[in-house]
Design an enzyme around this catalytic site. Structure first.
Site, PDB file in Angstrom:
ATOM      1  N   CYS A  86      31.649  47.229  40.252  1.00 51.31           N
ATOM      2  CA  CYS A  86      32.857  47.572  39.494  1.00 51.31           C
ATOM      3  C   CYS A  86      32.481  47.602  38.008  1.00 51.31           C
ATOM      4  O   CYS A  86      31.835  46.683  37.512  1.00 51.31           O
ATOM      5  CB  CYS A  86      33.963  46.551  39.759  1.00 51.31           C
ATOM      6  SG  CYS A  86      34.482  46.552  41.491  1.00 51.31           S
ATOM      7  N   CYS A 113      26.847  40.848  43.514  1.00 53.90           N
ATOM      8  CA  CYS A 113      27.854  41.617  44.250  1.00 53.90           C
ATOM      9  C   CYS A 113      27.392  43.064  44.359  1.00 53.90           C
ATOM     10  O   CYS A 113      26.873  43.628  43.401  1.00 53.90           O
ATOM     11  CB  CYS A 113      29.195  41.557  43.505  1.00 53.90           C
ATOM     12  SG  CYS A 113      30.545  42.394  44.388  1.00 53.90           S
TER      13      CYS A 113
HETATM   14  N1  SAH Z   1      35.296  41.200  44.948  1.00 56.63           N
HETATM   15  C1  SAH Z   1      36.586  40.568  45.077  1.00 56.63           C
HETATM   16  C2  SAH Z   1      36.568  39.150  44.592  1.00 56.63           C
HETATM   17  C3  SAH Z   1      36.361  38.983  43.100  1.00 56.63           C
HETATM   18  S1  SAH Z   1      37.871  38.454  42.443  1.00 56.63           S
HETATM   19  C4  SAH Z   1      37.625  41.420  44.388  1.00 56.63           C
HETATM   20  O1  SAH Z   1      37.265  42.397  43.767  1.00 56.63           O
HETATM   21  O2  SAH Z   1      38.818  41.146  44.522  1.00 56.63           O
HETATM   22  C5  SAH Z   1      37.647  38.597  40.760  1.00 56.63           C
HETATM   23  C6  SAH Z   1      38.862  39.239  40.114  1.00 56.63           C
HETATM   24  O3  SAH Z   1      38.637  39.367  38.719  1.00 56.63           O
HETATM   25  C7  SAH Z   1      39.068  40.631  40.658  1.00 56.63           C
HETATM   26  O4  SAH Z   1      40.414  40.951  40.713  1.00 56.63           O
HETATM   27  C8  SAH Z   1      38.382  41.447  39.589  1.00 56.63           C
HETATM   28  O5  SAH Z   1      38.785  42.760  39.622  1.00 56.63           O
HETATM   29  C9  SAH Z   1      38.806  40.706  38.347  1.00 56.63           C
HETATM   30  N2  SAH Z   1      37.951  40.981  37.207  1.00 56.63           N
HETATM   31  C10 SAH Z   1      36.678  41.391  37.225  1.00 56.63           C
HETATM   32  N3  SAH Z   1      36.198  41.545  35.974  1.00 56.63           N
HETATM   33  C11 SAH Z   1      37.213  41.216  35.149  1.00 56.63           C
HETATM   34  C12 SAH Z   1      37.319  41.164  33.746  1.00 56.63           C
HETATM   35  N4  SAH Z   1      36.284  41.439  32.960  1.00 56.63           N
HETATM   36  N5  SAH Z   1      38.508  40.782  33.213  1.00 56.63           N
HETATM   37  C13 SAH Z   1      39.540  40.444  34.020  1.00 56.63           C
HETATM   38  N6  SAH Z   1      39.474  40.473  35.366  1.00 56.63           N
HETATM   39  C14 SAH Z   1      38.330  40.858  35.916  1.00 56.63           C
END
Ligand code: SAH
Length: 365
Positions: A126, A122
């Protein structure tokens, strides 16, 4: 065989599963056959799930031969499956170029959900997400998105049906909108997968210009990864916020006509101890969401080695969700699934199975 011949043979052909049903009809017409042959192909591929064109017995042999010459039929192979104690299955899939992606099957009492990936890695980086730490390799094709669903369906018991689809695996779906849209057309077409669009959810970190085009494809649900109530914190967690800050994101959703009480937006809010879990956050959030038909999904952070964040205590999680609830926000706490096999939200990073997980897999398969 001459070297030239073997090279030619190794060339990848277009994939038949890159086409929505309208495309299948078109390619039959172009070869001199009636359009309804395309409907038949869709039915064989997605309802009957046959392994080859030979099995499509109601198609003329010369059409089968023509299509077999021009198209590949499958795009991914299952590398491993891992089963969690709670029944969640993480499926590791491999593509033609060695790329590895993951899909997660989540059987629950009343529904079976599949979480699909849309990119290899990706580009959004983030800071709390394991996939972000992988870097970005490439977009998935429609066929590769569709094959995740077909492979997952093959793992179901006879009494199970795949009921829900969430685009919440690896990658940012709205940075791969053409392939994602074509896949949604196949999933929601009664002639192909025939899923109800409201059972399909696409999650985005907030690529604003692509939200309206996505919602035009079919009446699916939109999820938005919010995770913060100030730009300062969201810039840290979701760097895309520097391009599309909170106010613009929320204004886009507030004025989007396809988001309404019948089709609310789902906000994802991953709670991280000491970062975004204060009572001030819980007070700011309802004000920010005013005027937007929405539900909030609170997800306690799933910790992993690539991120410096931890979930808050159960008390803090309860306090946060209770404060939202009292302020009139429709809020749900997302249960953790598949954490023992790194299959929970934000944990998809193609990590090898641990010996313990591998043993579990052997026992349960
Ligand atoms: N890129 C898109 C799709 C990924 S969805 C998006 O950001 O929405 C994956 C979800 O899991 C997103 O809401 C993301 O923010 C969340 N997520 C990512 N890492 C996480 C973590 N370590 N613990 C809980 N949620 C997490």
């Amino acid at each position: 065989m001459t070297p030239e011949a073997s090279t030619t043979h190794a060339v990848r052909r277009p994939n038949l599963k890159d086409h929505a049903v309208s495309g299948l009809r078109e390619l039959c017409k172009r070869r001199g056959f009636p359009a309804y042959r395309g409907d038949q192909i869709a039915s064989w591929l997605y309802k009957s799930d046959v392994p080859s064109l030979d099995a499509m017995t109601n198609l003329p042999a010369d059409l089968r031969a023509a299509i077999a010459m021009d198209f590949d039929l499958s795009s991914l192979e299952v590398v491993t499956t891992q089963r969690s104690k709670d029944g969640t299955i993480k499926i590791l899939l491999g593509a033609f170029d060695g790329a590895r992606i993951e899909a997660v099957l989540i059987p629950e009492e009343r529904r079976v959900t599949l979480c699909v990936s849309t990119q290899v890695g990706c580009p959004l980086t983030c800071s709390f997400c394991a996939t972000g730490a992988l870097g970005f390799t490439r977009n998935l094709t429609t066929a590769e998105i569709v094959d995740q669903v077909l492979e997952a369906r093959r793992l179901l018991d006879a009494d199970q049906t795949l009921s829900n689809l969430v685009f919440m695996g690896m990658g940012e779906p709205l940075l791969n909108l053409p392939a994602v849209s074509e896949a949604i057309r196949l999933f929601s077409d009664p002639k192909a997968f025939g899923m109800a669009p409201r059972r399909i959810t696409v999650s985005t970190a907030g690529v604003l210009p692509q939200i309206a085009p996505l919602l035009e494809v079919a009446p699916i649900h939109l999820a938005v990864s919010l995770h913060a109530t100030t730009n300062e914190v969201r810039n840290e967690l979701v760097p895309l916020n520097k391009r599309f800050p909170i106010e613009e994101l929320l204004e886009t959703l507030r004025t989007e006509p396809r988001i309404n009480r019948r089709r609310p937006v789902f906000f994802e809010y991953t709670l991280m101890a000491g970062v975004n879990d204060s009572l001030e956050d819980a007070r700011r959030l309802p004000r920010l969401l005013e005027g937007i038909a929405s539900k909030v999904n609170v997800i306690p952070m799933n910790p992993h080695p690539d991120a410096p964040y931890q979930p808050p205590s159960a008390e803090v999680v309860d306090r946060f969700t209770a404060a939202l609830h009292h302020a009139g926000v429709r809020v749900t706490l997302r249960r953790d699934r598949g954490r023992d096999i790194d299959a929970a939200c934000g944990q998809l990073a193609n990590r090898e199975a641990s010996p313990a997980a591998a043993a579990l897999q052997i026992r349960q398969d």
